[in-house]
Scaffold this active site. Sequence first.
Site, PDB file in Angstrom:
ATOM      1  N   CYS A 156       0.345   5.397   4.839  1.00  0.00           N
ATOM      2  CA  CYS A 156       1.112   6.540   4.523  1.00  0.00           C
ATOM      3  C   CYS A 156      -0.098   7.843   4.707  1.00  0.00           C
ATOM      4  O   CYS A 156      -1.100   7.412   3.942  1.00  0.00           O
ATOM      5  CB  CYS A 156       1.718   6.876   3.200  1.00  0.00           C
ATOM      6  SG  CYS A 156       1.860   8.501   2.664  1.00  0.00           S
ATOM      7  N   CYS A 216      14.755  16.881   3.444  1.00  0.00           N
ATOM      8  CA  CYS A 216      13.673  15.849   2.859  1.00  0.00           C
ATOM      9  C   CYS A 216      12.709  16.729   2.264  1.00  0.00           C
ATOM     10  O   CYS A 216      11.861  17.401   2.699  1.00  0.00           O
ATOM     11  CB  CYS A 216      13.152  15.043   3.956  1.00  0.00           C
ATOM     12  SG  CYS A 216      11.920  13.906   3.486  1.00  0.00           S
ATOM     13  N   CYS A 268      -0.738  12.464  -2.827  1.00  0.00           N
ATOM     14  CA  CYS A 268      -0.303  11.572  -3.725  1.00  0.00           C
ATOM     15  C   CYS A 268      -1.461  10.431  -3.896  1.00  0.00           C
ATOM     16  O   CYS A 268      -2.372  10.217  -3.274  1.00  0.00           O
ATOM     17  CB  CYS A 268       0.663  10.848  -2.915  1.00  0.00           C
ATOM     18  SG  CYS A 268       1.621   9.565  -3.734  1.00  0.00           S
ATOM     19  N   GLU A 301       5.421  20.089   2.596  1.00  0.00           N
ATOM     20  CA  GLU A 301       6.065  20.043   3.772  1.00  0.00           C
ATOM     21  C   GLU A 301       7.622  19.565   3.421  1.00  0.00           C
ATOM     22  O   GLU A 301       7.860  18.464   2.730  1.00  0.00           O
ATOM     23  CB  GLU A 301       5.538  19.420   4.819  1.00  0.00           C
ATOM     24  CG  GLU A 301       4.647  19.855   5.243  1.00  0.00           C
ATOM     25  CD  GLU A 301       3.689  19.283   6.586  1.00  0.00           C
ATOM     26  OE1 GLU A 301       4.191  18.134   7.103  1.00  0.00           O
ATOM     27  OE2 GLU A 301       2.579  19.547   6.791  1.00  0.00           O
ATOM     28  N   HIS A 347       5.715   4.628  12.362  1.00  0.00           N
ATOM     29  CA  HIS A 347       4.890   5.765  13.107  1.00  0.00           C
ATOM     30  C   HIS A 347       3.528   5.898  12.966  1.00  0.00           C
ATOM     31  O   HIS A 347       3.192   5.964  12.218  1.00  0.00           O
ATOM     32  CB  HIS A 347       5.597   7.218  13.248  1.00  0.00           C
ATOM     33  CG  HIS A 347       7.094   7.237  13.402  1.00  0.00           C
ATOM     34  ND1 HIS A 347       7.748   6.884  14.554  1.00  0.00           N
ATOM     35  CD2 HIS A 347       7.974   7.562  12.153  1.00  0.00           C
ATOM     36  CE1 HIS A 347       9.131   7.055  14.299  1.00  0.00           C
ATOM     37  NE2 HIS A 347       9.190   7.298  13.139  1.00  0.00           N
ATOM     38  N   CYS A 396      -0.558   4.187  -0.521  1.00  0.00           N
ATOM     39  CA  CYS A 396       0.080   3.109   0.489  1.00  0.00           C
ATOM     40  C   CYS A 396      -0.565   3.174   1.682  1.00  0.00           C
ATOM     41  O   CYS A 396      -0.790   4.151   2.237  1.00  0.00           O
ATOM     42  CB  CYS A 396       1.530   3.572   0.608  1.00  0.00           C
ATOM     43  SG  CYS A 396       2.428   3.651  -1.177  1.00  0.00           S
ATOM     44  N   SER A 420      13.538   8.940  -3.920  1.00  0.00           N
ATOM     45  CA  SER A 420      12.944   7.681  -3.530  1.00  0.00           C
ATOM     46  C   SER A 420      11.720   7.469  -4.165  1.00  0.00           C
ATOM     47  O   SER A 420      11.087   8.330  -4.608  1.00  0.00           O
ATOM     48  CB  SER A 420      12.587   7.669  -1.749  1.00  0.00           C
ATOM     49  OG  SER A 420      11.774   6.857  -1.375  1.00  0.00           O
ATOM     50  N   CYS A 442       9.346  11.204   7.592  1.00  0.00           N
ATOM     51  CA  CYS A 442       8.994  10.923   6.263  1.00  0.00           C
ATOM     52  C   CYS A 442       7.773  10.028   6.228  1.00  0.00           C
ATOM     53  O   CYS A 442       7.706   8.968   7.181  1.00  0.00           O
ATOM     54  CB  CYS A 442      10.029  10.333   5.246  1.00  0.00           C
ATOM     55  SG  CYS A 442      11.252  11.273   5.231  1.00  0.00           S
ATOM     56  N   SER A 470      11.090   1.729  -2.183  1.00  0.00           N
ATOM     57  CA  SER A 470      10.368   1.371  -0.853  1.00  0.00           C
ATOM     58  C   SER A 470       9.845  -0.039  -1.318  1.00  0.00           C
ATOM     59  O   SER A 470       9.094  -0.210  -2.293  1.00  0.00           O
ATOM     60  CB  SER A 470       9.195   2.389  -0.758  1.00  0.00           C
ATOM     61  OG  SER A 470       9.661   3.626  -0.674  1.00  0.00           O
ATOM     62  N   LEU A 471      10.356  -0.710  -0.449  1.00  0.00           N
ATOM     63  CA  LEU A 471      10.145  -2.348  -0.899  1.00  0.00           C
ATOM     64  C   LEU A 471       8.799  -2.919   0.131  1.00  0.00           C
ATOM     65  O   LEU A 471       8.053  -3.241  -0.044  1.00  0.00           O
ATOM     66  CB  LEU A 471      11.261  -2.881  -0.835  1.00  0.00           C
ATOM     67  CG  LEU A 471      11.267  -4.481  -1.123  1.00  0.00           C
ATOM     68  CD1 LEU A 471      10.872  -4.691  -2.537  1.00  0.00           C
ATOM     69  CD2 LEU A 471      12.822  -5.445  -1.126  1.00  0.00           C
ATOM     70  N   HIS A 472       9.469  -2.813   1.413  1.00  0.00           N
ATOM     71  CA  HIS A 472       8.415  -3.143   2.515  1.00  0.00           C
ATOM     72  C   HIS A 472       8.121  -4.494   2.807  1.00  0.00           C
ATOM     73  O   HIS A 472       7.656  -5.110   3.730  1.00  0.00           O
ATOM     74  CB  HIS A 472       7.306  -2.184   2.605  1.00  0.00           C
ATOM     75  CG  HIS A 472       7.660  -0.810   2.389  1.00  0.00           C
ATOM     76  ND1 HIS A 472       8.726  -0.104   3.313  1.00  0.00           N
ATOM     77  CD2 HIS A 472       7.280   0.311   1.782  1.00  0.00           C
ATOM     78  CE1 HIS A 472       8.667   1.081   3.079  1.00  0.00           C
ATOM     79  NE2 HIS A 472       7.876   1.472   2.261  1.00  0.00           N
ATOM     80  N   GLY A 512       4.394  12.639  -1.743  1.00  0.00           N
ATOM     81  CA  GLY A 512       4.357  12.370  -3.259  1.00  0.00           C
ATOM     82  C   GLY A 512       5.245  11.410  -3.621  1.00  0.00           C
ATOM     83  O   GLY A 512       5.970  11.071  -2.940  1.00  0.00           O
ATOM     84  N   GLU A 513       5.039  10.971  -4.802  1.00  0.00           N
ATOM     85  CA  GLU A 513       5.939  10.100  -5.516  1.00  0.00           C
ATOM     86  C   GLU A 513       6.832  10.711  -6.684  1.00  0.00           C
ATOM     87  O   GLU A 513       6.029  10.902  -7.652  1.00  0.00           O
ATOM     88  CB  GLU A 513       5.101   8.814  -6.206  1.00  0.00           C
ATOM     89  CG  GLU A 513       5.761   7.938  -7.138  1.00  0.00           C
ATOM     90  CD  GLU A 513       6.871   7.320  -6.796  1.00  0.00           C
ATOM     91  OE1 GLU A 513       7.185   6.683  -5.511  1.00  0.00           O
ATOM     92  OE2 GLU A 513       7.863   7.299  -7.596  1.00  0.00           O
TER      93      GLU A 513
HETATM   94  S1  SF4 Z   1       4.210   6.352   0.775  1.00  0.00           S
HETATM   95 FE1  SF4 Z   1       5.022   8.030  -1.112  1.00  0.00          FE
HETATM   96  S2  SF4 Z   1       4.047   6.778  -2.868  1.00  0.00           S
HETATM   97 FE2  SF4 Z   1       2.983   5.985  -0.967  1.00  0.00          FE
HETATM   98  S3  SF4 Z   1       1.188   7.120  -0.775  1.00  0.00           S
HETATM   99 FE3  SF4 Z   1       2.631   7.851   0.536  1.00  0.00          FE
HETATM  100  S4  SF4 Z   1       3.485   9.689  -0.726  1.00  0.00           S
HETATM  101 FE4  SF4 Z   1       2.442   8.287  -2.166  1.00  0.00          FE
END
Ligand code: SF4
Length: 338
Positions: free
Chosen positions: A118, A104, A111, A91, A286, A115, A188, A329, A210-212, A156-157
């Site tokens: 996600c 985006c 992926c 998407e 979200h 995480c 990212s 996202c 992406s630190l978080h 995806g990463e």
């Molecule tokens: S946040 Fe990004 S890297 Fe982490 S699982 Fe989701 S898509 Fe993959």
Amino acid sequence: MKQKLFGLTLKQLQEITINLNLPKFTAKQIADWLYKKDITSIAEMSNLSKKARQQLDEKYIVGLQAPSTVQTSSDGTKKYLFDIGDTGAVESAYIPEDKRNTLCVSSQVGCKMRCLFCMTGRQGLKSSLSAGEIVNQIRSLPEWHDITNIVYMGMGEPFDNLEAVMQSLEILTADWGMGISKRKITVSTIGIVPAMKHFLENSECHLAVSLHTPFESERKMLMPVSHVHTIADIIKEIKLHDLGRQRRVSFEYIVFDGLNDTKKHVNELARILNGINCRINLIRFHSIPKTPLVGTNEKKLMQFKEALNAKGITTTIRASRGQDIDAACGLLSTKQTS
Ligand code: SF4
């Protein structure tokens, strides 16, 4: 089966034209048609000789692929779905604003990074996109001439698909390609250090990490990648690069209630980011099905932002767009997996 021209670099197009004994300038003409003009077939490349078009047509197609569906949010955000072979779909979210229109894009189907917050990570990795499949998400949209900013923050990463992502960036930014400013593109990552190093050395596009959380133990819980690539290694690598004034490094930070929104986190963020010219983007969580994670409330979000700003870290809160169509996202592809 005919091969796709779309997604090839100028150098790769030159190899094709050399093999077909076509004049040297033909590759540049083909790139112009592919990346700057609204054509979908070789027959429309009208400044190529009829013979050249026939020769190309025997082995190649343009290879653009229109999205299979589109959903439009009440705020104008559009979510496009692209089928990818047998492996599924990705998407892309088109986000129109007053002064800019951001797209985006996704870099993989699914992926493998898992995480905790996600939905895409719950699918596992199904396939990685080619450079053509990444750039196609931009070029095949009706709005493609209006897109001002591109962020690699979809499914995806990107640095788990480094070669194709780098090739897509070359096509997007080269004069012979789409000619988009490198300062309008942000990639990212969750911080795959060797790939991030390659990107920092070989691209001038912006980086978002992406630190978080600034604490290793918490990050390992939220993002299993931290067992391999630690916060310390990520920060160390970024500090090795002179990023100049124009190039931006930002840190993405989803704010979870009671987990990463305390004074302790503010202080530690200020400590680890000291010396890096960067900004923090705070993101509302979200919720996704079956998760213990809860987003922080608006009051605490504002307080967290102000506390970081008071420490001298430019901090913004990302606007939530397209929530009614799950276009935010990290929510991409929710529908297929829940
Ligand atoms: S946040 Fe990004 S890297 Fe982490 S699982 Fe989701 S898509 Fe993959």
